[in-house]
Design a protein around this motif. Structure first.
Motif, short mmCIF file in Angstrom:
data_model
loop_
_atom_site.label_atom_id
_atom_site.label_comp_id
_atom_site.label_asym_id
_atom_site.label_seq_id
_atom_site.Cartn_x
_atom_site.Cartn_y
_atom_site.Cartn_z
N ARG A 35 0.83 -1.21 0.00
CA ARG A 35 0.00 0.00 0.00
C ARG A 35 0.86 1.26 0.00
O ARG A 35 0.55 2.23 -0.70
CB ARG A 35 -0.93 -0.02 1.22
N GLU A 36 1.91 1.26 0.78
CA GLU A 36 2.81 2.40 0.81
C GLU A 36 3.48 2.62 -0.54
O GLU A 36 3.64 3.76 -0.99
CB GLU A 36 3.87 2.20 1.90
N GLN A 37 3.85 1.54 -1.21
CA GLN A 37 4.48 1.66 -2.52
C GLN A 37 3.51 2.21 -3.55
O GLN A 37 3.86 3.09 -4.34
CB GLN A 37 5.01 0.29 -2.97
N VAL A 38 2.26 1.70 -3.55
CA VAL A 38 1.25 2.19 -4.49
C VAL A 38 0.94 3.66 -4.22
O VAL A 38 0.82 4.47 -5.15
CB VAL A 38 -0.02 1.34 -4.40
N LEU A 39 0.84 4.04 -2.95
CA LEU A 39 0.56 5.42 -2.59
C LEU A 39 1.70 6.33 -3.01
O LEU A 39 1.47 7.46 -3.46
CB LEU A 39 0.33 5.53 -1.07
N ALA A 40 2.94 5.85 -2.90
CA ALA A 40 4.09 6.64 -3.34
C ALA A 40 4.04 6.88 -4.84
O ALA A 40 4.35 7.97 -5.33
CB ALA A 40 5.38 5.94 -2.95
N ASP A 43 1.30 9.48 -5.60
CA ASP A 43 1.69 10.83 -5.19
C ASP A 43 2.95 11.32 -5.89
O ASP A 43 3.42 12.43 -5.60
CB ASP A 43 1.90 10.87 -3.68
N SER A 44 3.51 10.52 -6.78
CA SER A 44 4.73 10.93 -7.49
C SER A 44 4.42 12.07 -8.45
O SER A 44 3.27 12.28 -8.85
CB SER A 44 5.33 9.75 -8.25
N ASN A 45 5.45 12.79 -8.83
CA ASN A 45 5.27 13.93 -9.74
C ASN A 45 4.75 13.48 -11.10
O ASN A 45 3.94 14.18 -11.72
CB ASN A 45 6.61 14.66 -9.90
N ILE A 46 5.20 12.32 -11.57
CA ILE A 46 4.77 11.85 -12.88
C ILE A 46 3.27 11.54 -12.88
O ILE A 46 2.53 11.95 -13.78
CB ILE A 46 5.57 10.60 -13.29
N SER A 47 2.81 10.81 -11.84
CA SER A 47 1.39 10.48 -11.76
C SER A 47 0.54 11.73 -11.59
O SER A 47 -0.54 11.85 -12.19
CB SER A 47 1.15 9.52 -10.59
N THR A 48 1.01 12.65 -10.77
CA THR A 48 0.26 13.89 -10.56
C THR A 48 0.16 14.69 -11.84
O THR A 48 -0.91 15.22 -12.19
CB THR A 48 0.94 14.74 -9.47
N PHE A 49 1.26 14.79 -12.58
CA PHE A 49 1.26 15.52 -13.85
C PHE A 49 0.33 14.85 -14.86
O PHE A 49 -0.44 15.53 -15.56
CB PHE A 49 2.69 15.59 -14.40
N CYS A 98 -5.35 2.14 -0.74
CA CYS A 98 -4.10 2.51 -0.07
C CYS A 98 -4.12 3.85 0.66
O CYS A 98 -3.26 4.06 1.52
CB CYS A 98 -2.95 2.50 -1.08
N ARG A 99 -5.05 4.75 0.35
CA ARG A 99 -5.01 6.06 1.01
C ARG A 99 -5.94 6.06 2.22
O ARG A 99 -7.12 5.80 2.11
CB ARG A 99 -5.41 7.17 0.04
N GLU A 100 -5.38 6.38 3.36
CA GLU A 100 -6.14 6.37 4.61
C GLU A 100 -7.20 7.48 4.61
O GLU A 100 -6.94 8.60 4.17
CB GLU A 100 -5.18 6.56 5.79
N LYS A 101 -8.38 7.15 5.07
CA LYS A 101 -9.51 8.06 5.22
C LYS A 101 -10.07 8.55 3.88
O LYS A 101 -10.92 9.45 3.85
CB LYS A 101 -9.14 9.27 6.07
N TYR A 102 -9.61 7.97 2.76
CA TYR A 102 -10.17 8.36 1.47
C TYR A 102 -11.54 7.71 1.26
O TYR A 102 -12.51 8.37 0.90
CB TYR A 102 -9.21 7.95 0.35
N LEU A 199 -5.91 18.54 -7.12
CA LEU A 199 -4.69 17.88 -7.58
C LEU A 199 -3.48 18.79 -7.46
O LEU A 199 -2.41 18.37 -7.03
CB LEU A 199 -4.85 17.44 -9.04
N VAL A 200 -3.65 20.04 -7.81
CA VAL A 200 -2.52 20.97 -7.78
C VAL A 200 -2.13 21.32 -6.35
O VAL A 200 -0.96 21.36 -5.98
CB VAL A 200 -2.87 22.25 -8.58
N LYS A 201 -3.12 21.53 -5.46
CA LYS A 201 -2.84 22.02 -4.11
C LYS A 201 -2.39 20.91 -3.17
O LYS A 201 -1.45 21.09 -2.39
CB LYS A 201 -4.07 22.71 -3.53
N LEU A 202 -3.06 19.75 -3.22
CA LEU A 202 -2.78 18.70 -2.23
C LEU A 202 -1.62 17.82 -2.65
O LEU A 202 -1.00 17.19 -1.79
CB LEU A 202 -4.03 17.85 -2.01
N TYR A 203 -1.34 17.70 -3.93
CA TYR A 203 -0.29 16.81 -4.36
C TYR A 203 0.96 17.60 -4.72
O TYR A 203 1.97 17.04 -5.03
CB TYR A 203 -0.73 15.96 -5.55
#
Length: 203
Positions: A35-40, A43-49, A98-102, A199-203
């Motif tokens: 879960r931590e790996q998937v969340l990373a 939240d990576s710059n590539i996925s966010t972009f 994988c994201r807590e409280k989502y 997406l822009v503010k939280l990530y």
């Protein structure tokens, strides 16, 4: 002198219950690491972009389709919108995992506190609302943005044709539906813009 081992300790170590607990602990640790790996990755710059670009596309795709291509070129936007829809859906499913409280689920244990004495009705109402809440605000925001995209994909939103005898009634219904659709489109654009800002503010 040979050391004598305690038979009770050996039985405790090799008992089926202890072995099952160790397997369960290893499985839980491995799942938590995944879960931590998937969340990373999420939240990576590539996925966010990538998701930001897809959100921008979803926000203006219908306007771009009308301005840039004729009916023969709609298939390109249909393919792109379909890919965007499934990427949005995959992101929601992964974040639920994988994201807590989502993706919050009702907590029945919290309901017991609402029966405690000395609480006001407002406090009880707040406890009930918190305990029975399903999903976070961002879960519903992402879900609404994803579902709204399906209405712009022809193979998802196509409806069966009606007979010509009902043409007048269907035309009237189509007029009302078009006005309602225009209002819904404005709401959908606002939802997608909120998602983009998130997406822009939280990530």
């Amino acid at each position: 002198h040979a050391s004598m081992s305690n038979p009770d300790e050996e039985c405790a170590v090799h008992s089926p219950g202890a072995s099952k607990k160790r397997r369960h602990a290893r499985h839980a640790a491995a799942t938590s690491k995944k879960r931590e790996q998937v969340l990373a990755h999420l939240d990576s710059n590539i996925s966010t972009f990538l998701m930001t670009l897809i959100t921008i596309y979803a926000l203006f795709s219908d306007d771009l389709r009308i301005l840039t291509v004729d009916a023969t070129g709609d298939i390109v936007y249909t393919v792109l919108s379909s890919v965007s829809f499934f990427l949005f859906l995959a992101e929601i499913l992964l974040q639920c995992w994988c994201r807590e409280k989502y993706m919050r689920l009702p907590r029945m244990s919290t309901l017991r506190t609402a029966r405690e004495r000395g609480l006001t009705w407002k406090e009880r109402l707040y406890i009930l609302r918190s305990a029975l809440a399903i999903g976070s605000f961002y879960f519903w925001l992402d879900l609404l943005a994803t579902v709204s995209l399906s209405f712009e994909i022809p193979w998802m939103s196509s409806s069966p044709s009606t007979s010509s005898s009902d043409g007048g009634i269907e035309n009237a219904r189509a007029g009302r539906a078009s006005r309602a659709g225009a209002r819904a489109a404005r709401v959908i654009k606002v939802v997608r813009m909120i998602r983009l800002v998130r997406l822009v503010k939280l990530y």
